[in-house]
Design a protein around this motif. Structure first.
Motif: not given
Length: 339
Positions: A277-292, A327-331
């Motif tokens: 959520f924080k990443a989307l609020a700062l402008g990202a369209d999505g995120v990638l997560i690796c190690r977990p 929705s995501l656009k509301d973030i």
């Protein structure tokens, strides 16, 4: 299966480097490579995690009471959630011998596709790593993103041919892997790419091309000039440059400069649905997560991956509901405070 059970099972089979920690924050593995650690002092992986914790959520529940819509459309495909598994190659070297690259990719790619997201797959000095990855993506109907290292052009073209045959909906290059020793020592040389070289690669790909490993506004603008469809703000988990900025520190500036011209994703220390959520609020369209995701495969196979996806998804939905985003656009940016 709970995520704690996934972690417990992973600790018994994931090898000597990763500790399958309750919180994957880079501290237990520090400067340990091979394994999940960071380069040099090991500060960078820790900093990636810590900087997301300095972004705080702004709660607001005076809003319509609806179930949050977490779906995202990317390059003509609809996904259930705005987070994806990040690429990993040479699984045996870094995480133990329970899975080889073929087995790991078969589990991860299929599990992510079934759960409604996609996995980015890795690359390595062994040519079979890319073959295994693209075969897994092909079996998943093209729901995956093969990620190619910045080899010399002949090798890149051969790997792009495998990506095309897989039917993958997009292709990526982790351009920051230029810092890895095995690339620097190649003949002909491999590593960093000019804008003109990237243009040639983008054209050869024939599908949306994602440049992973962008950490500056200038780098983002050069990726746009090269014709990329997306970038991933990433420092390779801190594995290629010691004392690099954390991704959370540069994300907002890069998103503002890009101004919607291409998609922007981010990775590095994102460990919860709240971080997504924080990443989307700062402008990202999505995120990638690796190690977990690696830990989830080792700790529970397909069930472990699904368990982890549902964990992150539940946290994201809860954060959206408590911050007033239907929705995501509301973030929006005012839903977080950066300390």
């Amino acid at each position: 299966m709970t995520y704690n059970e996934v972690l417990e099972q992973a600790r018994g089979c994931i090898g000597k480097y990763c500790k399958a920690c309750p919180v994957c924050n880079g501290k237990a593995c520090s400067n340990q490579i091979p394994g999940p650690g960071a380069k040099g002092s090991g500060d960078n992986a820790i900093r990636n995690f810590d900087k997301w914790q300095s972004v705080r959520l702004n709660m607001d529940t005076i809003c319509e009471n609806v179930a949050p819509d977490t779906t995202i459309e990317l390059f003509g495909k609809k996904f259930k959630y705005p987070f994806f598994a990040a690429p990993v190659g040479a699984v045996n070297l870094h995480y133990g011998d329970k899975y080889n690259d073929m087995e790991y990719n078969n589990v991860l790619v299929a599990s992510c596709a079934e759960a409604g997201i996609a996995a980015f797959t890795g690359d390595g000095t062994d040519s079979q790593v890319m073959e295994y990855a693209t075969n897994a993506i092909k079996k998943a109907g093209g729901t995956g993103v093969p990620t190619i290292k910045p080899w010399n052009m002949d090798i890149i073209k051969a790997k792009l041919a495998l990506a095309k045959d897989s039917g993958a909906f997009a292709v990526a290059m982790d351009i920051d892997a230029a810092g890895l020793p095995f690339l620097k020592n190649m003949t002909p040389p491999a590593g960093s790419k000019t804008v003109s070289e990237l243009k040639e690669i983008v054209k050869e790909a024939g599908v949306p091309f994602i440049v992973k490993g962008v950490m500056t506004v200038n780098g983002a603008l050069k990726a746009i000039e090269a014709g990329a469809s997306a970038i991933v703000v990433s420092n390779h988990g801190g594995r290629v440059l010691d004392q690099c900025s954390a991704t959370a520190e540069v994300l907002e500036e890069i998103c503002k400069a890009v101004d919607g011209r291409i998609k922007v994703f981010v990775d590095g220390g994102i460990r919860s649905g709240s971080d997504v959520f924080k990443a989307l609020a700062l402008g990202a369209d999505g995120v990638l997560i690796c190690r977990p995701f690696v830990v989830s495969v080792f700790g529970g196979g397909a069930e472990g991956v699904n368990c982890y996806i549902e964990k992150i998804a539940g946290e994201l939905k809860d954060t959206m509901a408590m911050c007033g985003a239907a929705s995501l656009k509301d973030i929006t940016r005012d839903m977080v405070t950066v300390r």
